[in-house]
Design a protein around this motif. Structure first.
Motif, mmCIF file in Angstrom:
data_model
loop_
_atom_site.group_PDB
_atom_site.id
_atom_site.type_symbol
_atom_site.label_atom_id
_atom_site.label_comp_id
_atom_site.label_asym_id
_atom_site.label_seq_id
_atom_site.Cartn_x
_atom_site.Cartn_y
_atom_site.Cartn_z
ATOM 1 N N ARG A 142 63.241 21.992 31.408
ATOM 2 C CA ARG A 142 62.105 22.204 32.365
ATOM 3 C C ARG A 142 60.943 23.135 31.877
ATOM 4 N NH1 ARG A 142 63.932 26.199 36.913
ATOM 5 N NH2 ARG A 142 62.872 27.526 35.603
ATOM 6 N N GLU A 143 61.526 24.036 30.964
ATOM 7 C CA GLU A 143 60.178 24.767 30.216
ATOM 8 C C GLU A 143 59.485 23.833 29.381
ATOM 9 O OE1 GLU A 143 59.133 28.051 31.375
ATOM 10 O OE2 GLU A 143 60.430 27.559 32.806
ATOM 11 N N GLU A 144 60.077 23.098 28.789
ATOM 12 C CA GLU A 144 59.218 22.178 27.894
ATOM 13 C C GLU A 144 58.429 21.411 28.523
ATOM 14 O OE1 GLU A 144 62.253 21.975 23.836
ATOM 15 O OE2 GLU A 144 62.671 20.448 25.693
ATOM 16 N N GLN A 145 58.807 20.843 29.940
ATOM 17 C CA GLN A 145 57.875 19.854 30.580
ATOM 18 C C GLN A 145 56.937 20.530 31.326
ATOM 19 O OE1 GLN A 145 58.661 16.392 30.824
ATOM 20 N NE2 GLN A 145 56.366 16.833 31.953
ATOM 21 N N ILE A 148 54.129 20.829 28.719
ATOM 22 C CA ILE A 148 53.382 19.765 28.747
ATOM 23 C C ILE A 148 52.579 19.377 29.710
ATOM 24 C CG2 ILE A 148 53.859 17.131 28.848
ATOM 25 C CD1 ILE A 148 56.357 17.297 27.233
ATOM 26 N N ASN A 149 52.981 19.849 30.977
ATOM 27 C CA ASN A 149 51.988 19.642 32.106
ATOM 28 C C ASN A 149 50.830 20.610 32.047
ATOM 29 O OD1 ASN A 149 53.907 17.829 33.244
ATOM 30 N ND2 ASN A 149 54.794 19.271 34.402
ATOM 31 N N GLU A 150 50.897 21.863 31.501
ATOM 32 C CA GLU A 150 49.995 22.633 31.602
ATOM 33 C C GLU A 150 48.804 22.487 30.372
ATOM 34 O OE1 GLU A 150 50.273 27.517 30.580
ATOM 35 O OE2 GLU A 150 51.678 26.714 31.677
ATOM 36 N N VAL A 151 49.296 21.719 29.587
ATOM 37 C CA VAL A 151 48.359 21.223 28.509
ATOM 38 C C VAL A 151 47.727 19.935 28.615
ATOM 39 C CG1 VAL A 151 49.362 23.071 26.881
ATOM 40 C CG2 VAL A 151 49.948 20.557 26.479
ATOM 41 N N LYS A 152 48.414 19.033 29.376
ATOM 42 C CA LYS A 152 47.906 17.732 29.459
ATOM 43 C C LYS A 152 46.752 17.541 29.768
ATOM 44 C CE LYS A 152 48.875 13.108 29.381
ATOM 45 N NZ LYS A 152 48.501 12.626 28.009
ATOM 46 N N LEU A 164 50.204 20.601 21.301
ATOM 47 C CA LEU A 164 49.669 21.617 22.028
ATOM 48 C C LEU A 164 50.919 22.358 23.163
ATOM 49 C CD1 LEU A 164 46.367 20.321 23.274
ATOM 50 C CD2 LEU A 164 46.642 22.131 21.681
ATOM 51 N N ALA A 165 51.793 21.371 23.399
ATOM 52 C CA ALA A 165 52.893 21.953 24.373
ATOM 53 C C ALA A 165 53.911 22.863 23.458
ATOM 54 C CB ALA A 165 53.573 20.722 25.283
ATOM 55 N N ASN A 166 54.261 22.190 22.465
ATOM 56 C CA ASN A 166 55.018 22.884 21.403
ATOM 57 C C ASN A 166 54.556 24.307 20.881
ATOM 58 O OD1 ASN A 166 56.891 20.690 21.463
ATOM 59 N ND2 ASN A 166 56.270 19.735 19.494
ATOM 60 N N ALA A 167 53.189 24.382 20.773
ATOM 61 C CA ALA A 167 52.680 25.476 20.571
ATOM 62 C C ALA A 167 52.694 26.463 21.513
ATOM 63 C CB ALA A 167 51.164 25.167 19.905
ATOM 64 N N TYR A 173 58.325 31.449 24.043
ATOM 65 C CA TYR A 173 59.725 31.325 23.778
ATOM 66 C C TYR A 173 60.576 32.561 24.291
ATOM 67 C CZ TYR A 173 64.344 29.811 21.800
ATOM 68 O OH TYR A 173 65.352 29.598 21.386
ATOM 69 N N ALA A 174 60.152 33.517 23.603
ATOM 70 C CA ALA A 174 60.775 34.864 23.732
ATOM 71 C C ALA A 174 60.795 35.302 25.103
ATOM 72 C CB ALA A 174 60.250 35.960 23.049
#
Length: 190
Positions: A142-145, A148-152, A164-167, A173-174
């Motif tokens: 859910r957090e990964e998605q 993605i939604n935030e940077v798309k 960008l989503a991975n960054a 992450y912490a």
């Protein structure tokens, strides 16, 4: 340190490197033995893991590569309920895979030696209510998605969106772990 930096590190002859060359202290005190091993893991350019029983008995040593160390199903079963320490040559924090494995192995403690300056050990202990792998996997997904939604952006390629989503995920992450109820300590390397 980036993955490219790691790829450009001078090679340790990993075929010739023997994890038995890491000398564990003969002290009766488990913490002393653990710290002596972790100090030797600090500058290795490959990941190396040590598994211990909850009572502090060394169970195994495993060498990996610059990006990961893989445990066999037998090693995972052997360390179940115990302590796993390993190093991150890139200086990084726990990976999602590390935390997922801690859930699977029901570890008492997961440790990662980071060669940051100053050198530190990340330590995560089993939560009082226990590890919750299915819920953790759902939460991370859910957090990964969300990232993605935030940077798309409409004009981005899928590859750029993922990068960008991975960054963003890595940056947050912490905090994501804390929101899930997983706490950790950042300890000075002894």
């Amino acid at each position: 340190m980036t993955i490219e930096d790691i790829r450009n590190l001078p090679d340790l002859d990993t075929a010739a490197f023997d994890v038995e060359s890491i000398i564990s202290s003969t002290s009766e005190d488990f913490q002393h033995r653990l710290h002596s091993v972790e100090a030797q893991l600090l500058h290795l350019p490959i990941e190396v893991a040590f598994g211990y029983s909850a009572a502090g008995k060394e169970l195994f040593r495993v060498k990996g590569n610059a990006l990961a160390v893989q445990l066999t199903p037998e090693q995972k079963q052997l360390v179940r309920g115990g302590i796993l320490t390993h190093n991150h040559p890139d200086g990084s924090f726990f990976s999602v895979g590390d935390v997922g494995e801690a859930h699977d192995m029901d570890l008492t403690e997961l440790r990662a030696v980071s060669n940051r300056t100053p050198a530190v050990v990340f330590s995560m202990r089993r939560p009082a209510r226990g590890w919750r792998k299915p819920l953790f996997a759902y939460y991370i997904s859910r957090e990964e998605q969300r990232c993605i939604n935030e940077v798309k952006q409409p004009d981005q390629t899928d590859a750029e969106t993922v990068r960008l989503a991975n960054a963003l995920f890595k940056e947050q992450y912490a905090d994501i772990l804390r929101k899930f109820g997983l706490t950790y300590e950042v300890l000075p390397l002894q």
